[in-house]
Structures are given as structure tokens and as C-alpha cells.
Scaffold this active site. Sequence first.
Site, short mmCIF file in Angstrom:
data_model
loop_
_atom_site.label_atom_id
_atom_site.label_comp_id
_atom_site.label_asym_id
_atom_site.label_seq_id
_atom_site.Cartn_x
_atom_site.Cartn_y
_atom_site.Cartn_z
N ASN A 294 20.16 22.85 -2.02
CA ASN A 294 21.42 22.36 -1.46
C ASN A 294 21.52 22.55 0.05
OD1 ASN A 294 23.38 20.92 -3.07
ND2 ASN A 294 23.39 22.67 -4.45
N ASP B 99 21.22 11.78 -9.43
CA ASP B 99 21.34 11.50 -8.00
C ASP B 99 20.23 12.18 -7.19
OD1 ASP B 99 22.52 13.92 -8.72
OD2 ASP B 99 24.30 13.67 -7.49
N HIS B 100 19.42 13.00 -7.84
CA HIS B 100 18.27 13.63 -7.21
C HIS B 100 16.98 12.98 -7.71
CE1 HIS B 100 20.26 17.38 -5.62
NE2 HIS B 100 21.17 16.97 -6.48
N ASN C 23 16.47 18.18 -10.11
CA ASN C 23 17.84 18.35 -10.56
C ASN C 23 18.15 17.14 -11.44
OD1 ASN C 23 20.69 18.01 -10.78
ND2 ASN C 23 21.01 19.36 -9.03
N GLU D 219 20.67 22.02 -13.03
CA GLU D 219 21.84 21.34 -13.60
C GLU D 219 21.54 20.75 -14.97
OE1 GLU D 219 25.36 19.48 -11.44
OE2 GLU D 219 23.71 18.97 -10.12
N TYR E 128 18.88 27.01 -8.49
CA TYR E 128 19.92 26.03 -8.19
C TYR E 128 20.93 26.74 -7.29
CZ TYR E 128 23.87 22.83 -8.89
OH TYR E 128 24.92 21.97 -8.70
N ASP F 12 16.71 23.05 -6.37
CA ASP F 12 17.73 22.38 -5.56
C ASP F 12 18.34 23.45 -4.67
OD1 ASP F 12 19.90 21.12 -4.46
OD2 ASP F 12 20.81 20.52 -6.36
#
EC number: 3.1.11.2
Length: 268
Positions: free
Chosen positions: A152, A258-259, A9, A36, A106, A150
Site C-alpha cells: 500500500n 483491482d490489483h 491482492n 485480501e 497486507y 500489498d
Amino acid sequence: MRLRICTWNVNSVRLRVEQVARFVAEQQPDVLCMQEIKCQAPEFPREAFEAMGLPHLAIAGQKGWHGVATASRLPLEPGADWGACREGHARSVAVKVQGVEIQNFYIPAGGDIPDRTLNPKFDHKLDFLERLSAKAAAAGPKAPLVITGDFNVAPGEFDVWSHKQMLKIVSHTPIELAAIEKLRASAGFVDLVRETTPDPTKLFSWWSYRAADFRASNRGLRLDHIWATPALHAQAFAGRGAEARIHDDVRAWERPSDHAPVIADLAL
């Protein structure tokens, strides 16, 4: 041959194209699945990926917070569209590489309230997972299939910084854990990173930007995954065990996502 698959991501492909180029140069993935990307297909930095040696592209672009893309050294064929997103977001792209189907997802984050009735975003997330489970079950364990991206969801006790505290937080609630386990079981998927590094070792692929020093606080979650069907796992590894890892060092680079990227090697 080795087929090195990476999921990442990137949190805006145009903003982080230099980091992507550095990572590609260092780790030499054959297939890079990104989430993303935050751009539409005409805005995607194609020339930069050609320069990286990843000229073959499958892009599902969208303005805003979505968009996925798969870049490859090897020629791509279209994979099956699983129709996972009821909202029509650009959250999936499917390709075939060297006979392996790679589904890049995603999955929605799901908002803050873990209740399908009170929170439409959470209902969307669970609906997405349910659709994936149905499609994966139809494909079956004998299909040469990888699902990645991702998700989540941090599926295990050791995939979160605090299992007890996170059970109340979206990404690790009991209803999500049941849904992700149903997806895993639907085609008997093997979690390649966890096969390489079994429980109880804690593994994370995401850390909040709010932490001044993500390593010091280490309140991470393992949200990014590479799963393979048993048939592909047996073909690829023949009992040797998977070669997969999270490149958490990338999270410490300048202006990072952030990933962190996750890599798995298949020996086809």
C-alpha cells in the site's frame, strides 16, 4: 531449481478462484502469496487450490477486508511471526520454502488523511512499517529472506501516474516514502521488479475500479512488491539480474481484482 514467487491482492479468493486457477495454469508459480482473501480459514477453497497443484497452504483468515494466505507446490514450514499488526488483524503469514523465508504482508491502506495524530489508520500504517523495519533489521542482509505483498505504498517517482499530484495522497506521501525506504534499507532489500525494469519506466500494479478503461486513463500505482535480501539476491541471481514482472494483462480479465499479480523467479 527455479522458485517462482507470486504476490497478488486477489480482493476475495472465493469470488476470484477461477481467475486464480487460470493464472496459475498459465504462469505456474511455485508459491502464491495472496492478500485480501476476505474469508476465514475454514471457508478457504482448499480443494480448488489442490486442483491447481498448490496443496500446501498457510492461511491467516479473517472476516471482512483482511486475510492473507500463501499457497505452494512445495511443502511449507512455518516462518517467524513478526507481530506486525498492533490491531490483531490477519495481515501477515510467514512460511519457509526450500530454505527461503517468505513473509507475506497486507499493509494497512492508512485512510485518507496523512497525519498520525488526526488519523489513527495512518498511524497504524506507519506503526506497521516501523515494526517490519525493526524485524527486518534484526534478520539482517545475510538472511535468505523475501518480503512480499500489498505494501500500500508506491515508493518511487515512477511508481505513480503523477508524482507531483500523488505527494498529497496517502500511498505516496513524503512520510510514507521515508518509512518504506527505511524498511528497504533495514536489511538492504532489493526491489526485484525495479531491478528488472529500472526507472524511469513507469510501472503500476493497481488501478481503481472507477476508471471505465484502466489502460486509457492509466492512473495506476505500484503497490505490490517482491523484495529480497542481498544474500538471497546474490545466491539467486549471481549478477544476472532478477527476472520479475507485473502481469498487468490480468487486470483486464473479466471481473478482475483491482490489483495485478507480480512474479519473481529465484534460481536457487
